[in-house]
Design an enzyme around this catalytic site. Structure first.
Site, PDB file in Angstrom:
ATOM      1  N   TYR A  82       0.499  85.891  53.464  1.00 49.77           N
ATOM      2  CA  TYR A  82       0.762  86.939  54.468  1.00 49.77           C
ATOM      3  C   TYR A  82       1.914  87.850  54.025  1.00 49.77           C
ATOM      4  O   TYR A  82       1.759  89.068  53.922  1.00 49.77           O
ATOM      5  CB  TYR A  82       1.075  86.236  55.787  1.00 49.77           C
ATOM      6  N   ARG A 114      -3.835  80.565  43.760  1.00 54.18           N
ATOM      7  CA  ARG A 114      -4.311  79.276  43.254  1.00 54.18           C
ATOM      8  C   ARG A 114      -5.734  79.360  42.727  1.00 54.18           C
ATOM      9  O   ARG A 114      -6.089  78.673  41.786  1.00 54.18           O
ATOM     10  CB  ARG A 114      -4.199  78.209  44.344  1.00 54.18           C
ATOM     11  N   LYS A 130      11.729  73.313  52.817  1.00 49.94           N
ATOM     12  CA  LYS A 130      12.307  74.637  52.519  1.00 49.94           C
ATOM     13  C   LYS A 130      13.758  74.516  52.072  1.00 49.94           C
ATOM     14  O   LYS A 130      14.201  75.209  51.161  1.00 49.94           O
ATOM     15  CB  LYS A 130      12.251  75.547  53.756  1.00 49.94           C
TER      16      LYS A 130
END
Ligand SMILES: NC(=O)c1ccc[n+]([C@@H]2O[C@H](COP(=O)([O-])OP(=O)(O)OC[C@H]3O[C@@H](n4cnc5c(N)ncnc54)[C@H](OP(=O)(O)O)[C@@H]3O)[C@@H](O)[C@H]2O)c1
Length: 258
Positions: free
Chosen positions: A16, A37, A103
């Protein structure tokens, strides 16, 4: 400044945020080496190949974070790398917690690696990213908006840190182009509870069925602020939440999500 003749790389390019990064880079004249990918999956590549400038200046590569060395050809010869590829696990009991841990560890590892290898790194840390979709599939962060306009009876008792995907993509490019950019840039356009967002949506789209009741009667989390100063000094101009919401809903409609 224009990126003419500069070669840059974008990882996870079909995502996105990355799709907007690729679009804005091509618009500014950059040559973009983009990794996905599966380059044969049309749902992941068609929207990128259709971008202005893609025919002349977009090259697709196959790369997976789980395969050692698979990004070598993507980043080779590039002046900058926009690293947005990130696996997301949906099948654990608390995906949000695992996601936050992943993260944090990934960013720590990136700081360590870039320091050791004398690479100039900047981190962009956005809030909940919404705005028009370039890819054909629904991404996780736009889902809360779709839920509010898709016939739900109630809105969740949640306060989000909203930010426009176009501002996030622009911030990435500004951080690359500005040699004095450094450290982390938190990107939050506006912090708003869903009760406020449904009001804005009702004003924008009076014909849509938008929930009036909160899902529970617990007190709303207090509103706090995230400083915009550093991002604005970089040149980021935050899109008003009303505009972002309008463009998000119109994009979801155009792509037949509701
Ligand atoms: N959206 C938000 O609200 C938000 C907020 C803060 C931070 N972020 C961070 O911003 C980045 C982009 O997010 P997004 O919302 O644009 O997500 P997205 O649409 O889901 O895109 C993520 C991309 O990561 C790629 N990816 C996943 N696993 C991979 C792997 N093992 N190897 C290589 N690529 C892999 C996917 O590539 P393929 O399509 O090729 O499979 C996908 O296109 C992520 O790092 C995310 O954590 C997002």
């Amino acid at each position: 400044m224009s990126g003419a003749e500069k070669v840059v790389s974008v990882t996870g390019a079909s995502g996105y945020i990355a799709s907007w990064v690729v679009k804005l880079l091509l618009q500014r004249g950059y040559t973009v080496k983009a990794s996905v990918r599966d380059p044969n999956d049309k749902k992941k590549t068609e929207h990128l190949l259709a971008l202005d400038g893609a025919k002349e200046r977009l090259q697709l590569f196959k790369a997976d974070l789980l395969e050692e060395g698979s990004f070598n050809s993507v980043v080779e010869g590039s002046e900058g790398v926009f690293h947005t590829a990130s696996p997301f696990y949906h099948d654990v009991s608390d995906p949000q917690l695992w996601y936050m841990i992943s993260k944090t560890l990934a960013e720590d590892a990136a700081w360590k690696f870039t320091k050791e290898n004398r690479i100039d790194m900047v981190a962009i840390n956005p809030g909940l990213v919404i705005g028009p979709l370039l890819q054909p599939t629904l991404n996780t962060s736009v889902e809360p908006v779709l839920k509010l306009i898709n016939g739900a009876e109630t809105f969740p008792n949640i306060t989000y840190r909203w930010v426009d995907v176009r501002d996030v993509a622009n911030a990435h490019i500004l951080a690359f182009e500005n040699a004095s950019a450094s450290g982390r840039y938190c990107l939050v356009g506006r912090i708003a509870h869903c009760s406020e967002v449904v009001k804005l949506l009702r004003g924008l789209f009076p014909a849509l069925k938008i929930p009036e009741k909160c899902a529970d009667d617990k007190p709303f989390t207090p509103i706090y602020q995230v400083s915009k100063e550093r991002a604005q000094a970089l040149g980021v101009k935050f899109t008003p939440l009303e505009v972002t919401l309008k463009d998000t809903v119109e994009s979801l409609k155009e792509k037949n999500f509701f």
